[in-house]
Every structure is written in C-alpha cells, then in structure tokens.
Write a protein that holds these residues in place. Structure first.
Motif, short mmCIF file in Angstrom:
data_model
loop_
_atom_site.label_atom_id
_atom_site.label_comp_id
_atom_site.label_asym_id
_atom_site.label_seq_id
_atom_site.Cartn_x
_atom_site.Cartn_y
_atom_site.Cartn_z
N VAL A 19 -17.84 -22.93 -10.74
CA VAL A 19 -17.92 -21.72 -11.57
C VAL A 19 -18.78 -22.02 -12.79
CG1 VAL A 19 -15.73 -22.30 -12.72
CG2 VAL A 19 -16.57 -19.94 -12.78
N THR A 20 -19.60 -21.06 -13.17
CA THR A 20 -20.45 -21.22 -14.35
C THR A 20 -20.10 -20.17 -15.38
OG1 THR A 20 -22.30 -22.18 -13.13
CG2 THR A 20 -22.82 -21.16 -15.23
N LEU A 21 -19.89 -20.63 -16.59
CA LEU A 21 -19.60 -19.75 -17.73
C LEU A 21 -20.86 -19.64 -18.57
CD1 LEU A 21 -16.13 -21.24 -18.76
CD2 LEU A 21 -16.66 -19.59 -16.97
N ASP A 22 -21.25 -18.42 -18.85
CA ASP A 22 -22.51 -18.20 -19.55
C ASP A 22 -22.31 -18.10 -21.06
OD1 ASP A 22 -23.52 -15.88 -16.95
OD2 ASP A 22 -23.75 -18.05 -17.07
N CYS A 23 -23.31 -18.58 -21.78
CA CYS A 23 -23.32 -18.47 -23.24
C CYS A 23 -24.76 -18.27 -23.69
CB CYS A 23 -22.74 -19.73 -23.88
SG CYS A 23 -22.88 -19.76 -25.69
N VAL A 24 -25.00 -17.20 -24.40
CA VAL A 24 -26.32 -16.92 -24.97
C VAL A 24 -26.17 -16.81 -26.47
CG1 VAL A 24 -28.20 -15.24 -25.07
CG2 VAL A 24 -27.10 -15.74 -22.88
N TYR A 25 -27.09 -17.40 -27.21
CA TYR A 25 -26.96 -17.42 -28.66
C TYR A 25 -28.22 -16.91 -29.34
CZ TYR A 25 -29.74 -21.64 -28.27
OH TYR A 25 -30.74 -22.53 -27.98
N GLU A 26 -28.06 -16.51 -30.58
CA GLU A 26 -29.19 -16.11 -31.43
C GLU A 26 -29.06 -16.81 -32.75
OE1 GLU A 26 -28.77 -11.49 -29.93
OE2 GLU A 26 -29.47 -11.88 -31.97
N THR A 27 -30.14 -17.38 -33.22
CA THR A 27 -30.16 -17.98 -34.55
C THR A 27 -31.59 -18.09 -35.03
OG1 THR A 27 -29.58 -19.93 -35.86
CG2 THR A 27 -30.19 -20.32 -33.56
N ARG A 28 -31.74 -18.08 -36.34
CA ARG A 28 -33.08 -18.28 -36.92
C ARG A 28 -33.30 -19.74 -37.28
NH1 ARG A 28 -31.90 -14.18 -40.84
NH2 ARG A 28 -32.04 -12.14 -39.89
N ASP A 29 -32.23 -20.51 -37.30
CA ASP A 29 -32.35 -21.92 -37.66
C ASP A 29 -33.10 -22.68 -36.57
OD1 ASP A 29 -29.41 -22.97 -39.55
OD2 ASP A 29 -30.96 -21.47 -39.93
N THR A 30 -33.82 -23.71 -36.97
CA THR A 30 -34.46 -24.58 -35.98
C THR A 30 -33.55 -25.74 -35.63
OG1 THR A 30 -35.56 -25.75 -37.77
CG2 THR A 30 -36.80 -23.98 -36.70
N THR A 31 -32.62 -26.03 -36.52
CA THR A 31 -31.64 -27.09 -36.26
C THR A 31 -30.25 -26.47 -36.23
OG1 THR A 31 -33.01 -28.70 -37.44
CG2 THR A 31 -30.71 -29.29 -37.02
N TYR A 32 -29.57 -26.68 -35.15
CA TYR A 32 -28.24 -26.10 -35.00
C TYR A 32 -27.48 -26.90 -33.95
CZ TYR A 32 -30.90 -23.80 -31.27
OH TYR A 32 -31.72 -23.56 -30.21
N TYR A 33 -26.18 -26.61 -33.88
CA TYR A 33 -25.32 -27.26 -32.89
C TYR A 33 -24.65 -26.19 -32.04
CZ TYR A 33 -25.85 -31.59 -35.51
OH TYR A 33 -26.37 -32.70 -36.13
N LEU A 34 -24.44 -26.53 -30.81
CA LEU A 34 -23.71 -25.66 -29.88
C LEU A 34 -22.49 -26.40 -29.37
CD1 LEU A 34 -26.84 -24.39 -28.00
CD2 LEU A 34 -25.34 -22.95 -29.39
N PHE A 35 -21.43 -25.66 -29.16
CA PHE A 35 -20.16 -26.26 -28.78
C PHE A 35 -19.51 -25.44 -27.67
CE2 PHE A 35 -19.63 -28.90 -32.62
CZ PHE A 35 -20.51 -28.29 -33.48
N TRP A 36 -18.68 -26.13 -26.91
CA TRP A 36 -17.75 -25.44 -26.02
C TRP A 36 -16.34 -25.95 -26.35
CZ3 TRP A 36 -17.95 -21.49 -22.62
CH2 TRP A 36 -19.21 -21.04 -22.21
#
Lengths: 115, 110
Positions: A19-36
């Motif tokens: 199973v695949t869980l989708d995540c789409v994000y928007e940000t203006r930063d060039t440096t960021y972190y993503l988490f689950w």
C-alpha cells in the motif's frame, strides 16, 4: 503558502498487500524537512522518518520505503506486505528551516489492514 | 532517555473551569509547541515557544494561554474551557531537525 496534502482519507487493504500513502507538499523554502509519523489506536505519535530537501534518495527500512520527488513535491510512503499491526493513522509533515521551526501536518490517512 | 511528558493524560471537565496541562522535556531544547488534533483536521499548532519567556501564537490560539518560565516546562492553560476545546492535545519539543511528541492529553469539556 506552506501546505501538506494527504488526499487519501482512508485506505483499506488485505494483509500482505502493498500500500502506498501519498503526500504532496507546498513550500517556498529551498531547505526543509519532511516527516512521516504513525499514530496507532493507542494515540501516541511515532516518528518514522525524516528527509531533508537536499537528499532525494529513496529510503527503505524493512517493509517501509519512501519515495521523495522534488519535481512533483511528493513524499510518498509504501508499506510492503502489510500487516494488521500497520493499521493506524499516518501523518506527513513539513518543517521549514526559516527560523520558526514551524511544522505543518497533513490531515492524515487512516490505514486499515484486514486479516 | 529523551522524553516529553504531559499531565494529565485524560481529563474530563466542565465549561468555564480553568485547567492547566503540563508539559516537560529533558532534552534541553529551546523550541517547544502545543498542538491539538481533531478528526479530519490533522494536528494544528496552538502556541509555540522559541525560548524562555519567548512565546507566539500558532494557527489556533484562541481560548488558550501558555507560559515559558523555564526551559524544560511549557504549560498550556485554558482559562475558561468550552466544549469546542474538546480534543487530543500534544506537546512537542524540538531540535532543528527532529520533533519529539508527548503521549497526548485527551480533554473533554462538558
């Protein structure tokens, strides 16, 4: 504006299915972190993975894998050979490094794995 | 062991009765924050604190207060709780790259 979208509200699969869980994000930063994070029925938030914006390599940890694609602003999470214990709500989150340490969470995807 | 603790874990109260949810961390983090979780809305930030005596509003601050007199503690105060504040509350403590969450406080306001 910063935003995290988890379009799948609830997914049901039969045990051993992938199973695949989708995540789409928007940000203006060039440096960021993503988490689950995983939230089992007991309610606590369990950290699963952190990925920084400069590292687009996919990651695999046991039955879990993550596909980070900056070109599509997506950070999808796949569980291989799902198990009943994987039943939980899964949250994707974005952290910007602009100094405010602000976390933006998606609304979560409830995964039900049926025996 | 790195830890964020919250108390109480469960609370049922009545409208208008002031309450405080405590939060404490042992990681010497400067940044702490409070979230509420509601069905279909995910986690929303209530208040955050960048350091001692430095606090600021998050996305849903109405009806809440916080204080940060010591680095390790960041209590959440509901001066006059209302039923729409019934929710699951999480405290978090952060480094630049990771966020540690407390176990949650389930609050019911009747």
């Amino acid at each position: 504006a910063q935003k995290v979208t988890q379009a799948q509200t609830e997914i049901s699969v039969v045990e051993k299915e992938d199973v695949t869980l989708d995540c789409v994000y928007e940000t203006r930063d060039t440096t960021y972190y993503l988490f689950w994070y995983k939230q089992p029925p007991s309610g606590e938030l369990v950290f699963l993975i952190r990925r920084n914006s400069f590292d687009e390599q996919n990651e695999i940890s046991g039955r879990y894998s993550w596909n980070f694609q900056k070109s599509t602003s997506s950070f999808n999470f796949t569980i291989t050979a799902s198990q009943v214990v994987d039943s939980a709500v899964y949250f994707c989150a974005l952290s910007e490094t602009s100094g405010t340490y602000k976390y933006i969470f998606g609304t979560g995807t409830r995964l039900k794995v049926l025996a | 062991e790195a830890q964020v603790t919250q108390n109480p874990r469960y609370l049922i109260t009545v409208t208008g009765k002031k309450l405080t949810v405590t939060c404490s961390q042992n990681m010497n983090h400067e940044y702490m924050s409070w979230y509420r979780q509601d069905p279909g809305l995910g986690l929303r930030q209530i208040y955050y604190s960048m350091n001692v005596e430095v606090t600021d509003k998050g996305d849903v601050p109405e009806g809440y207060k916080v204080s940060r007199k010591e680095k390790r503690n960041f209590p959440l105060i509901l001066e006059s709780p209302s039923p729409n504040q019934t929710s699951l509350y999480f405290c978090a403590s952060s480094s630049r790259t990771s966020r540690f969450f407390g176990p949650g406080t389930r609050l019911t306001v009747l």
